[in-house]
Design an enzyme around this catalytic site. Sequence first.
Site, PDB file in Angstrom:
ATOM      1  N   HIS A 193       0.801  -1.221   0.000  1.00  0.00           N
ATOM      2  CA  HIS A 193       0.000   0.000   0.000  1.00  0.00           C
ATOM      3  C   HIS A 193       0.827   1.260   0.000  1.00  0.00           C
ATOM      4  O   HIS A 193       0.439   2.285  -0.544  1.00  0.00           O
ATOM      5  CB  HIS A 193      -1.027  -0.040   1.126  1.00  0.00           C
ATOM      6  CG  HIS A 193      -2.190  -0.776   0.619  1.00  0.00           C
ATOM      7  ND1 HIS A 193      -2.250  -2.139   0.671  1.00  0.00           N
ATOM      8  CD2 HIS A 193      -3.236  -0.362  -0.124  1.00  0.00           C
ATOM      9  CE1 HIS A 193      -3.316  -2.523   0.022  1.00  0.00           C
ATOM     10  NE2 HIS A 193      -3.934  -1.479  -0.471  1.00  0.00           N
TER      11      HIS A 193
ATOM     12  N   GLU B 103     -10.793 -11.110  -5.485  1.00  0.00           N
ATOM     13  CA  GLU B 103      -9.364 -11.033  -5.162  1.00  0.00           C
ATOM     14  C   GLU B 103      -8.900 -12.224  -4.336  1.00  0.00           C
ATOM     15  O   GLU B 103      -7.729 -12.349  -4.017  1.00  0.00           O
ATOM     16  CB  GLU B 103      -9.035  -9.709  -4.460  1.00  0.00           C
ATOM     17  CG  GLU B 103      -9.909  -9.367  -3.283  1.00  0.00           C
ATOM     18  CD  GLU B 103      -9.610  -7.986  -2.698  1.00  0.00           C
ATOM     19  OE1 GLU B 103      -8.581  -7.382  -3.021  1.00  0.00           O
ATOM     20  OE2 GLU B 103     -10.431  -7.514  -1.889  1.00  0.00           O
TER      21      GLU B 103
ATOM     22  N   ARG C  15       2.665  -9.775  -1.078  1.00  0.00           N
ATOM     23  CA  ARG C  15       2.810  -8.592  -1.939  1.00  0.00           C
ATOM     24  C   ARG C  15       3.706  -7.515  -1.331  1.00  0.00           C
ATOM     25  O   ARG C  15       4.087  -6.566  -2.012  1.00  0.00           O
ATOM     26  CB  ARG C  15       1.423  -8.007  -2.270  1.00  0.00           C
ATOM     27  CG  ARG C  15       0.677  -7.537  -1.050  1.00  0.00           C
ATOM     28  CD  ARG C  15      -0.784  -7.258  -1.355  1.00  0.00           C
ATOM     29  NE  ARG C  15      -1.028  -5.892  -1.786  1.00  0.00           N
ATOM     30  CZ  ARG C  15      -2.242  -5.362  -1.939  1.00  0.00           C
ATOM     31  NH1 ARG C  15      -3.314  -6.099  -1.732  1.00  0.00           N
ATOM     32  NH2 ARG C  15      -2.401  -4.136  -2.325  1.00  0.00           N
TER      33      ARG C  15
ATOM     34  N   ASN D   9      -3.985  -7.335  -7.127  1.00  0.00           N
ATOM     35  CA  ASN D   9      -2.885  -7.277  -6.149  1.00  0.00           C
ATOM     36  C   ASN D   9      -3.010  -8.436  -5.166  1.00  0.00           C
ATOM     37  O   ASN D   9      -2.047  -9.154  -4.891  1.00  0.00           O
ATOM     38  CB  ASN D   9      -2.911  -5.958  -5.371  1.00  0.00           C
ATOM     39  CG  ASN D   9      -2.908  -4.755  -6.283  1.00  0.00           C
ATOM     40  OD1 ASN D   9      -2.469  -4.859  -7.423  1.00  0.00           O
ATOM     41  ND2 ASN D   9      -3.405  -3.635  -5.819  1.00  0.00           N
ATOM     42  N   ASP D  10      -4.213  -8.604  -4.643  1.00  0.00           N
ATOM     43  CA  ASP D  10      -4.409  -9.717  -3.712  1.00  0.00           C
ATOM     44  C   ASP D  10      -4.565 -11.037  -4.452  1.00  0.00           C
ATOM     45  O   ASP D  10      -4.122 -12.077  -3.966  1.00  0.00           O
ATOM     46  CB  ASP D  10      -5.632  -9.454  -2.821  1.00  0.00           C
ATOM     47  CG  ASP D  10      -5.261  -8.560  -1.648  1.00  0.00           C
ATOM     48  OD1 ASP D  10      -4.221  -8.828  -1.016  1.00  0.00           O
ATOM     49  OD2 ASP D  10      -5.983  -7.591  -1.375  1.00  0.00           O
TER      50      ASP D  10
ATOM     51  N   ARG E 101     -15.593   1.351  -1.809  1.00  0.00           N
ATOM     52  CA  ARG E 101     -15.332   0.027  -1.245  1.00  0.00           C
ATOM     53  C   ARG E 101     -15.454   0.121   0.268  1.00  0.00           C
ATOM     54  O   ARG E 101     -14.900   1.045   0.867  1.00  0.00           O
ATOM     55  CB  ARG E 101     -13.931  -0.443  -1.630  1.00  0.00           C
ATOM     56  CG  ARG E 101     -13.634  -1.830  -1.065  1.00  0.00           C
ATOM     57  CD  ARG E 101     -12.312  -2.364  -1.528  1.00  0.00           C
ATOM     58  NE  ARG E 101     -11.209  -1.635  -0.917  1.00  0.00           N
ATOM     59  CZ  ARG E 101      -9.933  -1.853  -1.210  1.00  0.00           C
ATOM     60  NH1 ARG E 101      -9.617  -2.749  -2.118  1.00  0.00           N
ATOM     61  NH2 ARG E 101      -8.985  -1.166  -0.613  1.00  0.00           N
TER      62      ARG E 101
ATOM     63  N   CYS F 235      -9.300  -3.602 -10.957  1.00  0.00           N
ATOM     64  CA  CYS F 235      -8.833  -2.413 -10.231  1.00  0.00           C
ATOM     65  C   CYS F 235      -7.488  -2.640  -9.546  1.00  0.00           C
ATOM     66  O   CYS F 235      -6.992  -1.750  -8.855  1.00  0.00           O
ATOM     67  CB  CYS F 235      -9.877  -1.928  -9.232  1.00  0.00           C
ATOM     68  SG  CYS F 235     -10.231  -3.139  -7.954  1.00  0.00           S
TER      69      CYS F 235
ATOM     70  N   ARG G  17     -10.578   3.584  -2.057  1.00  0.00           N
ATOM     71  CA  ARG G  17     -10.108   2.849  -0.871  1.00  0.00           C
ATOM     72  C   ARG G  17     -10.416   3.723   0.341  1.00  0.00           C
ATOM     73  O   ARG G  17      -9.726   4.723   0.566  1.00  0.00           O
ATOM     74  CB  ARG G  17      -8.610   2.581  -0.970  1.00  0.00           C
ATOM     75  CG  ARG G  17      -8.222   1.595  -2.062  1.00  0.00           C
ATOM     76  CD  ARG G  17      -6.715   1.353  -2.044  1.00  0.00           C
ATOM     77  NE  ARG G  17      -6.306   0.232  -2.853  1.00  0.00           N
ATOM     78  CZ  ARG G  17      -5.788   0.316  -4.078  1.00  0.00           C
ATOM     79  NH1 ARG G  17      -5.634   1.492  -4.647  1.00  0.00           N
ATOM     80  NH2 ARG G  17      -5.427  -0.776  -4.721  1.00  0.00           N
TER      81      ARG G  17
HETATM   82  C1  PEP Z   1      -6.291  -5.511  -5.030  1.00  0.00           C
HETATM   83  O1  PEP Z   1      -6.107  -6.325  -4.129  1.00  0.00           O
HETATM   84  O2  PEP Z   1      -5.921  -5.677  -6.212  1.00  0.00           O
HETATM   85  C2  PEP Z   1      -6.987  -4.247  -4.752  1.00  0.00           C
HETATM   86  C3  PEP Z   1      -7.320  -3.414  -5.715  1.00  0.00           C
HETATM   87  O3  PEP Z   1      -7.209  -3.958  -3.456  1.00  0.00           O
HETATM   88  P1  PEP Z   1      -6.059  -3.430  -2.477  1.00  0.00           P
HETATM   89  O4  PEP Z   1      -4.835  -3.166  -3.272  1.00  0.00           O
HETATM   90  O5  PEP Z   1      -6.614  -2.223  -1.829  1.00  0.00           O
HETATM   91  O6  PEP Z   1      -5.901  -4.579  -1.520  1.00  0.00           O
HETATM   92 MG    MG Z   2      -7.117  -6.140  -2.230  1.00  0.00          MG
END
Ligand code: PEP
Ligand code: MG
Length: 582
Positions: free
Chosen positions: A191, A434, A468, A457-458, A335, A505, A299
């Site tokens: 993040h 995710e 990650r 990402n997740d 979200r 996303c 977010r």
């Molecule tokens: C993701 O996991 O791809 C996502 C968009 O959510 P975050 O990065 O906030 O976990």
């Molecule tokens: Mg995520």
Amino acid sequence: MEIKNGIPVSPGVAIAPAYVLDSESFRIPKRFIRKDEVEVELKRFSIAREQAVAEVRDIRDSVHSVAKDEVGLIFDAHLRMLEDPMITREIPEKIKQKRYTPEYAVSRVFKKIIKPIKEIGDSYFGQRVNDFYDIQKRLLRNLLGQQGQNISKFARKVIVVAHDLTPSQTATLDKRNVAGFVTDVGGPTSHTAILANALGIPAVVGLGTMSSDVSGGDLMIVDGKTGRVLINPDEATRAKYEAKSESYHEREKRLADAAAKAERKTKDGSAVNLYANIELDDEIEHAVELGADGVGLFRTEFIYSKFGAHPTEEQHLEVYKKAHAALAGRVLTLRTMDFGADKYAAEVGLEKEDNPFLGCRSIRLSLREPQLLVTQVRAILRCATLGPTRMMLPMIGSIEEFRAARQIIDTVKQDLAREGVQHRADVPLGMMVEVPSAAVCIDSFLEESQFFSIGTNDLVQYTLAVDRNNQYVANLFKHTNPAVLRLVRGVIKACNAAKRPVSVCGEMAGESHFAMLLLGFGLRDFSVGPTSLAELRTLISRITVAEAEAFADKAMGIGLADEIHNLLEAEVERLLPSSEFG
Ligand code: PEP
Ligand code: MG
């Protein structure tokens, strides 16, 4: 000049003096004292050292009392180090002769002690390095007392160097004067990395021991595209990077011009929507200026650090109202809170877990503490009277979870209606895809959820079992791993077939080469960091759907992550040639 290589997470070139924070965020600036201050500063150091000795004794005695002799011995060793002449003599000498502040003298002397030990690279000595860091921190803590530094305001441009930065620290960085930042730890989609991108600050993470190798005031160059960091460069190198920084800005400008002229569709006329991912409410206006069609992912976690762990319904509403005002009729996808793991866990006082990414984060926490969700949902339903609004649930892994959350939301709607509070009950409810279980069973979710957004990402992290945030496995975090691509393609195709809106996303959507692949899989809604909008808009306007599809088929036939990656990069070069964009 020293050169280090890390993980590039936010492009651009920054050149400025270092501003070092240690892992506990102490500031260690290069500062000097006046001659008449020497006595006072020597006394301050001596008191800090005595306090450190007293603390270590206390710890050692309490450990001895539970008969942990081996651990007690470690603290005996710490006590001996605090009595070592390097500390008792050399630090005061630096204060006296070089007129360093005690903090800076401590950081210089410890650097001198630690460097040769680290170079041995042996695990026994590695442990000793940690002992030295521990003592250094203890001394600095005592020297600095409660005066934690304020990183939200700098008097001049700096590059922030830290062991790590929490998302809330990153969010509060002085955007005007932080030219770049580098951290010892961190992964490509952490993040902190996402925030750096959102703020448009060049950043490199995963640099190992950077925060202890650099001193405050050292001139640094951060190349956020290649991951290269240079310390105290010579004049020629500096000039080269100044030119590079200039050409980066020119490229951005050329892309923005091209995007402004580009059609909002593919070369053969298929409409493609580009939404923005938003981390902080004050980014929205800029995202709209950059051509965002709306917000595809807001977010909302930062609200909990802005207002405290339990923001009120009115505080949520204040943020959402501001967002709608900036969006002027464009869609706002909110979200629900997604805390835990690396996101604001400490700030909201969550208990430490052994495996936080597999723990009680996100929707799991919302279901465990429904009042948190209820407060937020009330504000979301109320703000929907101001403009098109969608509500999205994170980290859904099972139908039961989705239904449990929906039940809470339905109860909120009944409460608002009973109370006569103005709201909209028809806000579409969607979910993030995710967690691999949701991607594999996407067909079961099609009847439940009104829209979907793939959080790569997740999804990459959980599919490949690759943290990650962890620099040591960053090389394994591959969007082009065939397992990831099959899941992503499967979700897009299933949603399209069922006519359910679907977007991506995760960071994958914002990178041109992956975006092209997603287009070929059938994706028409992308939600990306605002800084990616111009490049993506230009690229999409230059490719036909048939080309993207043929390309995606070819990539899927390869089956090897790195080969797919190379193929994609070559295609992006064809569409956005360096000769045109630098
Ligand atoms: C993701 O996991 O791809 C996502 C968009 O959510 P975050 O990065 O906030 O976990
Ligand atoms: Mg995520």
